[in-house]
Write a protein that holds these residues in place. Structure first.
Motif, PDB file in Angstrom:
ATOM      1  N   ASN A 303       0.869  -1.168   0.000  1.00 21.08           N
ATOM      2  CA  ASN A 303       0.000   0.000   0.000  1.00 21.08           C
ATOM      3  C   ASN A 303       0.914   1.229   0.000  1.00 21.08           C
ATOM      4  O   ASN A 303       1.722   1.392   0.915  1.00 21.08           O
ATOM      5  CB  ASN A 303      -0.878  -0.024   1.253  1.00 21.08           C
ATOM      6  CG  ASN A 303      -1.819   1.167   1.342  1.00 21.08           C
ATOM      7  OD1 ASN A 303      -1.613   2.199   0.717  1.00 21.08           O
ATOM      8  ND2 ASN A 303      -2.848   1.032   2.154  1.00 21.08           N
ATOM      9  N   PRO A 304       0.835   2.078  -1.011  1.00 25.02           N
ATOM     10  CA  PRO A 304       1.762   3.215  -1.083  1.00 25.02           C
ATOM     11  C   PRO A 304       1.601   4.204   0.071  1.00 25.02           C
ATOM     12  O   PRO A 304       2.489   5.031   0.286  1.00 25.02           O
ATOM     13  CB  PRO A 304       1.426   3.877  -2.424  1.00 25.02           C
ATOM     14  CG  PRO A 304       0.066   3.401  -2.761  1.00 25.02           C
ATOM     15  CD  PRO A 304      -0.067   2.039  -2.177  1.00 25.02           C
ATOM     16  N   THR A 305       0.510   4.116   0.827  1.00 26.84           N
ATOM     17  CA  THR A 305       0.313   5.012   1.964  1.00 26.84           C
ATOM     18  C   THR A 305       0.515   4.314   3.301  1.00 26.84           C
ATOM     19  O   THR A 305       0.363   4.928   4.352  1.00 26.84           O
ATOM     20  CB  THR A 305      -1.098   5.640   1.937  1.00 26.84           C
ATOM     21  OG1 THR A 305      -2.090   4.620   2.118  1.00 26.84           O
ATOM     22  CG2 THR A 305      -1.340   6.343   0.612  1.00 26.84           C
ATOM     23  N   ASP A 306       0.841   3.023   3.261  1.00 25.17           N
ATOM     24  CA  ASP A 306       1.099   2.262   4.493  1.00 25.17           C
ATOM     25  C   ASP A 306       2.017   1.104   4.145  1.00 25.17           C
ATOM     26  O   ASP A 306       1.574   0.050   3.689  1.00 25.17           O
ATOM     27  CB  ASP A 306      -0.222   1.740   5.085  1.00 25.17           C
ATOM     28  CG  ASP A 306      -0.019   0.960   6.387  1.00 25.17           C
ATOM     29  OD1 ASP A 306       1.142   0.718   6.769  1.00 25.17           O
ATOM     30  OD2 ASP A 306      -1.038   0.596   7.015  1.00 25.17           O
ATOM     31  N   ALA A 307       3.301   1.315   4.356  1.00 26.18           N
ATOM     32  CA  ALA A 307       4.306   0.332   3.941  1.00 26.18           C
ATOM     33  C   ALA A 307       4.158  -1.013   4.637  1.00 26.18           C
ATOM     34  O   ALA A 307       4.748  -2.006   4.207  1.00 26.18           O
ATOM     35  CB  ALA A 307       5.711   0.885   4.200  1.00 26.18           C
ATOM     36  N   LEU A 308       3.369  -1.073   5.707  1.00 25.51           N
ATOM     37  CA  LEU A 308       3.185  -2.326   6.432  1.00 25.51           C
ATOM     38  C   LEU A 308       2.012  -3.143   5.891  1.00 25.51           C
ATOM     39  O   LEU A 308       1.805  -4.277   6.322  1.00 25.51           O
ATOM     40  CB  LEU A 308       2.969  -2.052   7.925  1.00 25.51           C
ATOM     41  CG  LEU A 308       4.149  -1.394   8.646  1.00 25.51           C
ATOM     42  CD1 LEU A 308       3.791  -1.107  10.092  1.00 25.51           C
ATOM     43  CD2 LEU A 308       5.386  -2.293   8.569  1.00 25.51           C
ATOM     44  N   GLU A 309       1.243  -2.577   4.966  1.00 23.83           N
ATOM     45  CA  GLU A 309       0.114  -3.308   4.401  1.00 23.83           C
ATOM     46  C   GLU A 309       0.491  -3.852   3.036  1.00 23.83           C
ATOM     47  O   GLU A 309       0.924  -3.119   2.154  1.00 23.83           O
ATOM     48  CB  GLU A 309      -1.126  -2.420   4.270  1.00 23.83           C
ATOM     49  CG  GLU A 309      -2.328  -3.181   3.713  1.00 23.83           C
ATOM     50  CD  GLU A 309      -3.595  -2.352   3.612  1.00 23.83           C
ATOM     51  OE1 GLU A 309      -4.656  -2.932   3.347  1.00 23.83           O
ATOM     52  OE2 GLU A 309      -3.511  -1.110   3.803  1.00 23.83           O
ATOM     53  N   ASN A 310       0.309  -5.154   2.874  1.00 21.73           N
ATOM     54  CA  ASN A 310       0.635  -5.840   1.629  1.00 21.73           C
ATOM     55  C   ASN A 310      -0.658  -6.230   0.923  1.00 21.73           C
ATOM     56  O   ASN A 310      -1.405  -7.087   1.392  1.00 21.73           O
ATOM     57  CB  ASN A 310       1.475  -7.078   1.935  1.00 21.73           C
ATOM     58  CG  ASN A 310       1.823  -7.879   0.685  1.00 21.73           C
ATOM     59  OD1 ASN A 310       1.671  -7.395  -0.445  1.00 21.73           O
ATOM     60  ND2 ASN A 310       2.283  -9.102   0.876  1.00 21.73           N
ATOM     61  N   PHE A 311      -0.940  -5.608  -0.217  1.00 15.19           N
ATOM     62  CA  PHE A 311      -2.155  -5.916  -0.949  1.00 15.19           C
ATOM     63  C   PHE A 311      -2.157  -7.356  -1.478  1.00 15.19           C
ATOM     64  O   PHE A 311      -3.217  -7.889  -1.805  1.00 15.19           O
ATOM     65  CB  PHE A 311      -2.341  -4.944  -2.110  1.00 15.19           C
ATOM     66  CG  PHE A 311      -2.692  -3.543  -1.690  1.00 15.19           C
ATOM     67  CD1 PHE A 311      -3.539  -3.306  -0.615  1.00 15.19           C
ATOM     68  CD2 PHE A 311      -2.190  -2.445  -2.385  1.00 15.19           C
ATOM     69  CE1 PHE A 311      -3.885  -2.016  -0.237  1.00 15.19           C
ATOM     70  CE2 PHE A 311      -2.534  -1.144  -2.015  1.00 15.19           C
ATOM     71  CZ  PHE A 311      -3.381  -0.938  -0.928  1.00 15.19           C
TER      72      PHE A 311
END
Length: 407
Positions: A303-311
């Motif tokens: 997620n480009p706005t949350d580096a800890l979230e992996n789509f």
């Protein structure tokens, strides 16, 4: 740009015109979430003291929504209800969702809506009358700025987008009924701002061109007052085309269908401010897999706005989803290359019929030719897209990049 390139562009423009949803649907969606927001601020509201704000998210916010296949299908309008004066220390996810549900039901009754309120895993669902052809998903949320910033900075990751971070509810998580700081995260405002940044220059040029065109027609208009949904960029158009191609390819296997946020994110990364749909589409198809990283164990589409979230987090346990994405990308490259090499509008439609749909391709064809068989068959010399010929792509997926800042 040669004659054939202009022809390819014309065909893609006609496809997008058939995929675009009417302005009235955007206006309808905006009225709906604004109406519910006003409801939450009425004197009798049980949530008014928590400063609720309701806003749109998803494809309607990004301008990438596409028409349903048939009139029997509905538009899905995603929205967020953020209670800005509430924190995770004051309630559980279950509490928040229940409180919102009470107001959703009260709104439903006051509006004399006939279809019952439905509960989704993360949201409440309001089904509007059959003629409206849409339903609205309302996700309950609270601000998450401070915790998000702290978590990212502790890991030496960018917290640039943290100011719009939210926490949302999900009844599938184990701590759903427990008061805890560990809630699912989201950032639809941040994501839409990032997406807009990927096309800002082209968007502004197009908006000004529309305003100037209206002025030449004697219509009073200004750039500031022009609604965003009236401006369609090549990036948005390309994503709309790719989403329909994806939908038809996986019509019978929806469980592994690549999710829209993955297509949208990779497309926005790959886009290089092309001014044409064909330029954007072929650049995106050529480059989008370059923005998938592999850490030796799993694929990462951050997620480009949350580096800890992996789509792509589900790809690890469900490798068929990864296989499906790369199979779709190979097929999309082959289909649109065939269309670009076609010598007539008819051949372009034939190349795309299997996955864009016969009805859609035929409507686009008729829009261009007025139903004329002669025009369908004649488009000029066969040539590639661009000075060096039609775009070609590697048959195999590229080796994913090494991860940048991921564990």
């Amino acid at each position: 740009m040669n004659v054939h390139v202009n022809t390819v562009e014309a065909f893609l423009e006609a496809l997008v015109a058939e995929l675009e949803i009417p302005d009235s649907r955007y206006e309808q969606a905006e009225r709906s979430f604004k109406s519910f927001g006003a409801w939450l601020h009425r004197p009798e509201s049980t949530l008014r003291h928590l400063d609720p704000v309701v806003y749109c998210q998803g494809s309607f916010r990004l301008g990438t929504a596409i028409r349903p296949h048939t009139e029997a299908e509905e538009y899905d309008v995603d929205s967020v209800c953020e209670l800005r004066l509430l924190s995770k220390s004051q309630c559980s996810q279950a509490d928040l969702k229940r409180w919102l549900g009470i107001e959703v039901q009260a709104y439903h009754d006051a509006q004399n809506m006939t279809k019952p309120v439905r509960e989704g895993n993360r949201c409440w669902i309001l089904d509007y009358a059959d003629g409206a052809q849409f339903h609205m998903d309302i996700v309950a949320a609270v601000p998450n700025t401070e915790q998000q910033r702290r978590i990212l900075e502790e890991r030496r990751l960018s917290a640039y987008w943290a100011s719009t971070a939210i926490s949302i509810t999900d009844r599938r998580v184990q701590n759903y009924r427990v008061v805890t700081n560990d809630w699912p995260r989201s950032n639809p405002k941040g994501y839409s701002t990032w997406f807009a940044s990927r096309q800002a220059a082209v968007f502004e040029r197009r908006r000004r061109a529309i305003v100037e065109s209206l002025k030449r027609q004697g219509v009073t208009a200004s750039v500031e007052e022009m609604p965003d949904f009236k401006v369609k960029t090549p990036l948005q158009a390309a994503i709309m085309i790719l989403k329909r191609h994806r939908d038809n390819m996986f019509a019978r296997d929806t469980d592994v269908r690549p999710i829209s946020v993955i297509i949208t994110t990779l497309a926005a990364h790959a886009y290089e401010n092309q001014d044409t749909i064909s330029g954007a589409l072929f650049t995106i198809l050529d480059r989008m897999d370059q923005f998938i990283v592999f850490d030796g164990q799993k694929y990462v589409i951050a997620n480009p706005t949350d580096a800890l979230e992996n789509f792509a987090d589900k790809w690890e346990k469900e490798p068929k989803k990864a296989d499906a994405f790369f199979a779709w990308l190979r097929q999309a490259r082959a289909d649109f290359t065939a269309a670009a090499r076609a010598a007539s509008f008819r051949e372009m439609a034939d190349a795309l019929n299997p996955r864009m749909g016969y009805a859609l391709s035929t409507r686009a064809l008729d829009k261009l030719t007025g139903g004329s068989r002669l025009l369908r068959a004649a488009t000029g010399a066969t040539a590639g897209v661009g000075a060096t010929g039609a775009p070609t792509f590697a048959n195999a997926a590229r080796q994913p990049n090494k991860p940048q800042g991921y564990a």
